[in-house]
Design an enzyme around this catalytic site. Structure first.
Site: not given
Length: 260
Positions: A73, A166, A170
């Site tokens: 998980d 975004y 990154k």
């Protein structure tokens, strides 16, 4: 501990790791990497992802390719669970190659106006990879061998107005893993940062295909070649390196007018 081992020399000599960890085990690129390594046989794969149909299907597919697969998980936003995720990933032995492949794109216009979405992007794309990266590198240093493949993006090289939340996440991701590679020098552990351009995948299915687009399989092939060659940084496709080199030097007033 000496920075070498039988497992490390196996990767260096043949390009065929015996164990592969996918942090983001349902990523199209990560699974393409696993498929390519699986063709060489004798591969143990740890799929770390949220439990669900996608992870189950990915595990079943890799099982049919002859891999020994275990599922772990992973919840990127639950920082308290990350140590247990890494412990579980190493429960059956050393990891030769670990791919950091999870991330979200989000709605680009909503992201800079919705504080919760902005926070989610920052946590999933930057904070979690940093936290897990430190935990992962500590374990790899203990075994004194291994390769971390960090799936970055050209979006972080020069952040654009069109997806700056975004892109900024990154950019942080990219900077951290480049720095981690430098910090790990001499330990037997290496880091490869992969900067794809537009990738035709589940994440981008609703977007217009960008220039120099690549498939997950093309990114996987380039990544595996770079791991074998002990590269530290690659662009996919290769011409994207020269495109981004030019864009980095475009004056800001002109850059904002470009249709990107």
């Amino acid at each position: 501990m000496a920075p070498s081992s039988e497992s490390d020399s196996l990767i260096n000599a043949t390009g065929n790791p015996s164990s592969l960890l996918l942090l983001g085990g349902t990523s199209d690129i990560a699974l393409a990497i696993a498929r390519r390594y699986a063709r060489r046989g004798g591969l143990r794969v740890v799929l770390a992802a949220r439990p669900g149909e996608r992870r189950t299907a990915a595990a079943a597919e890799l099982g049919t390719l002859g891999c020994q697969v275990s599922e772990v998980d992973l919840d990127a936003r639950d920082h308290g669970s990350h140590a247990a995720t890494i412990d579980a990933a190493f429960a059956d032995g050393d990891i030769d190659v670990a791919v950091v492949a999870f991330g979200i794109l989000g709605d680009t216009e909503q992201a800079w106006q919705d504080p919760e979405l902005a926070l989610e992007l920052a946590e999933v794309n930057y904070a979690a990879p940093v936290h897990l990266g430190v935990l992962l590198s500590n374990r790899l240093k203990e075994q004194a061998h291994g390769v971390v493949v960090a799936l970055s993006s050209v979006a972080g090289e020069r952040v654009r107005r069109s997806n700056f939340v975004y892109g900024s996440s990154k950019a942080g991701f990219d900077g951290f893993y480049l720095g981690l590679g430098e910090a790990l020098r001499g330990t037997g552990v290496r880091v490869l940062v992969v900067r794809p351009g537009f990738v035709k995948s589940k994440m981008t299915a609703d977007l217009e295909v960008g220039p120099l687009a690549a498939t997950p399989e093309e990114v996987a092939e380039a990544t595996i070649e770079a791991v074998t060659a002990k590269r530290e940084l690659i662009w996919v496709p290769t011409p994207m390196r020269f495109v981004m080199s030019g864009l980095r030097h475009v004056p800001r007033p002109l850059f904002r007018r470009l249709p990107i």
